[in-house]
Design a protein around this motif. Sequence first.
Motif, PDB file in Angstrom:
ATOM      1  N   GLU A  30      11.186 -30.754  30.628  1.00 24.50           N
ATOM      2  CA  GLU A  30      12.305 -31.548  30.509  1.00 24.50           C
ATOM      3  C   GLU A  30      12.580 -31.829  29.150  1.00 24.50           C
ATOM      4  OE1 GLU A  30      11.137 -34.813  32.991  1.00 24.50           O
ATOM      5  OE2 GLU A  30       9.955 -35.741  31.291  1.00 24.50           O
ATOM      6  N   HIS A  55      14.220 -22.755  27.055  1.00 22.18           N
ATOM      7  CA  HIS A  55      15.322 -23.158  28.085  1.00 22.18           C
ATOM      8  C   HIS A  55      15.602 -24.723  27.603  1.00 22.18           C
ATOM      9  CE1 HIS A  55      17.187 -24.016  32.007  1.00 22.18           C
ATOM     10  NE2 HIS A  55      16.906 -25.181  31.784  1.00 22.18           N
ATOM     11  N   GLU A  56      14.297 -25.571  27.479  1.00 24.08           N
ATOM     12  CA  GLU A  56      14.614 -27.061  27.359  1.00 24.08           C
ATOM     13  C   GLU A  56      15.283 -27.190  25.885  1.00 24.08           C
ATOM     14  OE1 GLU A  56      14.516 -29.139  29.615  1.00 24.08           O
ATOM     15  OE2 GLU A  56      13.479 -27.968  31.077  1.00 24.08           O
ATOM     16  N   HIS A  59      18.924 -27.244  25.838  1.00 22.52           N
ATOM     17  CA  HIS A  59      19.479 -28.290  26.399  1.00 22.52           C
ATOM     18  C   HIS A  59      19.422 -29.214  25.087  1.00 22.52           C
ATOM     19  CE1 HIS A  59      19.717 -27.733  30.746  1.00 22.52           C
ATOM     20  NE2 HIS A  59      18.338 -27.625  30.844  1.00 22.52           N
ATOM     21  N   GLN A  76      25.106 -26.539  32.786  1.00 27.75           N
ATOM     22  CA  GLN A  76      24.123 -26.671  31.937  1.00 27.75           C
ATOM     23  C   GLN A  76      22.848 -26.047  32.031  1.00 27.75           C
ATOM     24  OE1 GLN A  76      23.312 -31.034  32.268  1.00 27.75           O
ATOM     25  NE2 GLN A  76      25.092 -31.575  30.768  1.00 27.75           N
ATOM     26  N   GLU A  77      22.434 -25.801  33.240  1.00 29.57           N
ATOM     27  CA  GLU A  77      21.316 -24.775  33.430  1.00 29.57           C
ATOM     28  C   GLU A  77      21.489 -23.365  33.075  1.00 29.57           C
ATOM     29  OE1 GLU A  77      18.123 -25.731  34.175  1.00 29.57           O
ATOM     30  OE2 GLU A  77      19.060 -27.974  33.832  1.00 29.57           O
ATOM     31  N   ARG A  78      22.946 -23.008  33.363  1.00 28.70           N
ATOM     32  CA  ARG A  78      23.147 -21.525  33.227  1.00 28.70           C
ATOM     33  C   ARG A  78      23.373 -21.419  31.524  1.00 28.70           C
ATOM     34  NH1 ARG A  78      27.938 -19.724  31.449  1.00 28.70           N
ATOM     35  NH2 ARG A  78      28.990 -21.469  32.208  1.00 28.70           N
ATOM     36  N   GLU A  81      19.656 -21.429  30.278  1.00 24.20           N
ATOM     37  CA  GLU A  81      18.850 -20.078  30.478  1.00 24.20           C
ATOM     38  C   GLU A  81      19.446 -18.852  29.833  1.00 24.20           C
ATOM     39  OE1 GLU A  81      15.724 -19.191  33.303  1.00 24.20           O
ATOM     40  OE2 GLU A  81      16.513 -20.731  32.051  1.00 24.20           O
TER      41      GLU A  81
END
Length: 160
Positions: A30, A55-56, A59, A76-78, A81
């Motif tokens: 996270e 990935h993190e 962010h 945000q997740e797309r 990734e």
Amino acid sequence: MTIDRHLELIAAAAGVRIEYALLPPDRDGEYRHRHNVIRLRRGMSSRLHRSVLAHELAHAVFGHVPSRFGPVAAKQERVAEEWAALRLIRHEDYRRAEELHEGHPGAIAHELGVVLSIVEAYRAVLLRIQVEGESPDVVYVRPRLGAGGWTERLEARESA
């Protein structure tokens, strides 16, 4: 320089601290925007660790703040990734792995040292276009509108 070291340097340049912690069983990592820290679950395989860290880190780079609004969270997740995929996979390596494993995404992920979702995200940023009467196919990496609107344009090799 290894990709893992490269990710650590990106984190350092962004001022992001990386910590290892006990996380809920459904979370491998996270990013906490307020503290500018990435927390990772201890004991992950190197493929999972590398993929989750990238990935993190995405962010963090984009300054994402968790959202309860579904479309924002999904975007945000797309983005995270896809950013991770573009940092972890070199196109030449992907092309070789795709040929070697006849397009099988799980085998490609294993070959490239990432998790399946990273390969799927990488595939999502590719746009293959077959122009009628022309060969070979052309692959556009990160296509966007406008003339010259791509990060990279590659001719796809024919499969044997």
